[in-house]
Design a protein around this motif. Structure first.
Motif, PDB file in Angstrom:
ATOM      1  N   LYS A  42       0.845  -1.203   0.000  1.00 47.37           N
ATOM      2  CA  LYS A  42       0.000   0.000   0.000  1.00 47.37           C
ATOM      3  C   LYS A  42       0.879   1.253   0.000  1.00 47.37           C
ATOM      4  O   LYS A  42       0.586   2.234  -0.679  1.00 47.37           O
ATOM      5  N   ASN A  43       1.951   1.199   0.763  1.00 44.74           N
ATOM      6  CA  ASN A  43       2.883   2.322   0.828  1.00 44.74           C
ATOM      7  C   ASN A  43       3.568   2.527  -0.526  1.00 44.74           C
ATOM      8  O   ASN A  43       3.722   3.661  -0.987  1.00 44.74           O
ATOM      9  N   ILE A  44       3.954   1.423  -1.165  1.00 42.11           N
ATOM     10  CA  ILE A  44       4.571   1.502  -2.493  1.00 42.11           C
ATOM     11  C   ILE A  44       3.593   2.133  -3.483  1.00 42.11           C
ATOM     12  O   ILE A  44       3.972   3.001  -4.282  1.00 42.11           O
ATOM     13  N   GLU A  45       2.345   1.717  -3.419  1.00 41.67           N
ATOM     14  CA  GLU A  45       1.330   2.268  -4.317  1.00 41.67           C
ATOM     15  C   GLU A  45       1.223   3.788  -4.132  1.00 41.67           C
ATOM     16  O   GLU A  45       1.186   4.549  -5.100  1.00 41.67           O
ATOM     17  N   LYS A  46       1.208   4.225  -2.886  1.00 40.17           N
ATOM     18  CA  LYS A  46       1.118   5.657  -2.596  1.00 40.17           C
ATOM     19  C   LYS A  46       2.376   6.389  -3.082  1.00 40.17           C
ATOM     20  O   LYS A  46       2.284   7.461  -3.689  1.00 40.17           O
ATOM     21  N   LEU A  47       3.535   5.796  -2.840  1.00 38.52           N
ATOM     22  CA  LEU A  47       4.787   6.421  -3.276  1.00 38.52           C
ATOM     23  C   LEU A  47       4.841   6.538  -4.802  1.00 38.52           C
ATOM     24  O   LEU A  47       5.299   7.552  -5.338  1.00 38.52           O
ATOM     25  N   TYR A  48       4.378   5.506  -5.512  1.00 38.11           N
ATOM     26  CA  TYR A  48       4.362   5.556  -6.975  1.00 38.11           C
ATOM     27  C   TYR A  48       3.389   6.627  -7.468  1.00 38.11           C
ATOM     28  O   TYR A  48       3.653   7.293  -8.462  1.00 38.11           O
ATOM     29  N   ALA A  49       2.252   6.768  -6.792  1.00 39.64           N
ATOM     30  CA  ALA A  49       1.293   7.813  -7.155  1.00 39.64           C
ATOM     31  C   ALA A  49       1.921   9.196  -6.916  1.00 39.64           C
ATOM     32  O   ALA A  49       1.769  10.110  -7.744  1.00 39.64           O
ATOM     33  N   GLY A  84       6.972  18.232 -12.803  1.00 40.14           N
ATOM     34  CA  GLY A  84       8.374  18.591 -12.994  1.00 40.14           C
ATOM     35  C   GLY A  84       9.154  18.848 -11.720  1.00 40.14           C
ATOM     36  O   GLY A  84      10.093  19.636 -11.732  1.00 40.14           O
ATOM     37  N   LYS A  85       8.787  18.198 -10.638  1.00 38.18           N
ATOM     38  CA  LYS A  85       9.509  18.382  -9.372  1.00 38.18           C
ATOM     39  C   LYS A  85      10.665  17.383  -9.303  1.00 38.18           C
ATOM     40  O   LYS A  85      10.669  16.446  -8.509  1.00 38.18           O
ATOM     41  N   VAL A  86      11.650  17.610 -10.135  1.00 39.03           N
ATOM     42  CA  VAL A  86      12.767  16.687 -10.296  1.00 39.03           C
ATOM     43  C   VAL A  86      13.580  16.544  -9.012  1.00 39.03           C
ATOM     44  O   VAL A  86      14.065  15.454  -8.700  1.00 39.03           O
ATOM     45  N   ASN A  87      13.712  17.613  -8.258  1.00 41.74           N
ATOM     46  CA  ASN A  87      14.526  17.574  -7.035  1.00 41.74           C
ATOM     47  C   ASN A  87      13.968  16.596  -6.005  1.00 41.74           C
ATOM     48  O   ASN A  87      14.721  16.035  -5.209  1.00 41.74           O
ATOM     49  N   ASP A  88      12.656  16.389  -5.998  1.00 43.53           N
ATOM     50  CA  ASP A  88      12.034  15.499  -5.019  1.00 43.53           C
ATOM     51  C   ASP A  88      12.075  14.037  -5.438  1.00 43.53           C
ATOM     52  O   ASP A  88      11.792  13.158  -4.626  1.00 43.53           O
ATOM     53  N   LEU A  89      12.424  13.759  -6.690  1.00 42.95           N
ATOM     54  CA  LEU A  89      12.423  12.378  -7.182  1.00 42.95           C
ATOM     55  C   LEU A  89      13.429  11.497  -6.451  1.00 42.95           C
ATOM     56  O   LEU A  89      13.158  10.331  -6.178  1.00 42.95           O
ATOM     57  N   PHE A  90      14.594  12.052  -6.138  1.00 42.39           N
ATOM     58  CA  PHE A  90      15.614  11.261  -5.455  1.00 42.39           C
ATOM     59  C   PHE A  90      15.088  10.768  -4.107  1.00 42.39           C
ATOM     60  O   PHE A  90      15.263   9.601  -3.755  1.00 42.39           O
ATOM     61  N   ILE A 143      11.945  10.362  -3.139  1.00 41.14           N
ATOM     62  CA  ILE A 143      10.850   9.400  -3.288  1.00 41.14           C
ATOM     63  C   ILE A 143      11.406   8.046  -3.720  1.00 41.14           C
ATOM     64  O   ILE A 143      10.948   7.003  -3.260  1.00 41.14           O
ATOM     65  N   ASP A 144      12.418   8.048  -4.595  1.00 40.05           N
ATOM     66  CA  ASP A 144      13.032   6.788  -5.021  1.00 40.05           C
ATOM     67  C   ASP A 144      13.730   6.098  -3.847  1.00 40.05           C
ATOM     68  O   ASP A 144      13.705   4.871  -3.738  1.00 40.05           O
ATOM     69  N   ALA A 145      14.338   6.874  -2.965  1.00 42.01           N
ATOM     70  CA  ALA A 145      14.977   6.301  -1.773  1.00 42.01           C
ATOM     71  C   ALA A 145      13.927   5.655  -0.865  1.00 42.01           C
ATOM     72  O   ALA A 145      14.142   4.562  -0.335  1.00 42.01           O
ATOM     73  N   LYS A 146      12.775   6.308  -0.716  1.00 45.03           N
ATOM     74  CA  LYS A 146      11.694   5.743   0.098  1.00 45.03           C
ATOM     75  C   LYS A 146      11.156   4.464  -0.526  1.00 45.03           C
ATOM     76  O   LYS A 146      10.854   3.497   0.181  1.00 45.03           O
TER      77      LYS A 146
END
Length: 166
Positions: A21-28, A37-43, A45-48
């Motif tokens: 469920k957490n993965i689903e939310k993180l992918y959303a 275009g919030k590229v700075n936050d992608l790192f 979210i990928d770590a999470k």
């Protein structure tokens, strides 16, 4: 004893489901970041996502170990359901519901991952086109002159800043 093992196994599966469920939310969330275009936050979210997958993997290993302890032939939810059907029909029904929930989550995660991949591809394509435009606009005009600074285009008049009067 078997009820206790089934309860432990149920707790492990519940933790796995919470992870999915957490993965689903993180992918959303990642999808929204890619769209906006919030590229700075992608790192972050990928770590999470990576950490959550590690936790899910740990739960999966614990489920495998519990399945071995219960002498289940495999470790999938289907194998577990088949093993406990004869011993606890109510628990088997709970596991069937959990299996259905995992299947729905897996489909949702797969769809989100596919959309995110397409958004990344599109972003790379747009970035490439933008770079082409930028490079074309800042390209030096040196192609019009030779090494001595003489204009090499044929249709322009030859002009010099130093002109002698006759």
């Amino acid at each position: 004893m078997i009820k206790e093992q089934i309860q432990k196994l149920e707790n492990i599966v519940d933790k796995e489901i919470d992870g999915y469920k957490n993965i689903e939310k993180l992918y959303a969330d990642k999808k929204e970041m890619l769209i906006h275009g919030k590229v700075n936050d992608l790192f972050n979210i990928d770590a999470k996502i990576t950490d959550t997958y590690k936790n899910i993997n740990d739960c999966s290993e614990a489920r495998k170990q519990m399945a071995r302890n219960m002498e289940v032939q495999g470790f999938s939810l289907t194998d577990i359901i088949n093993k406990i059907k004869t011993q606890d029909a109510e628990a088997a029904k709970k596991f069937e519901e959990k299996k259905a929930e995992v299947n729905v989550l897996a489909q949702n995660i797969f769809k989100l991952e596919k959309v995110n991949l397409e958004l990344l591809k599109h972003g790379i394509h747009v970035t490439g086109k933008t770079m082409e435009i930028i490079l074309k606009s800042v390209k030096p005009v040196t192609e019009e002159y030779n090494q001595k600074g003489k204009n090499i285009t044929k249709n322009q008049l030859e002009m010099s800043s130093i002109v002698e009067e006759a």
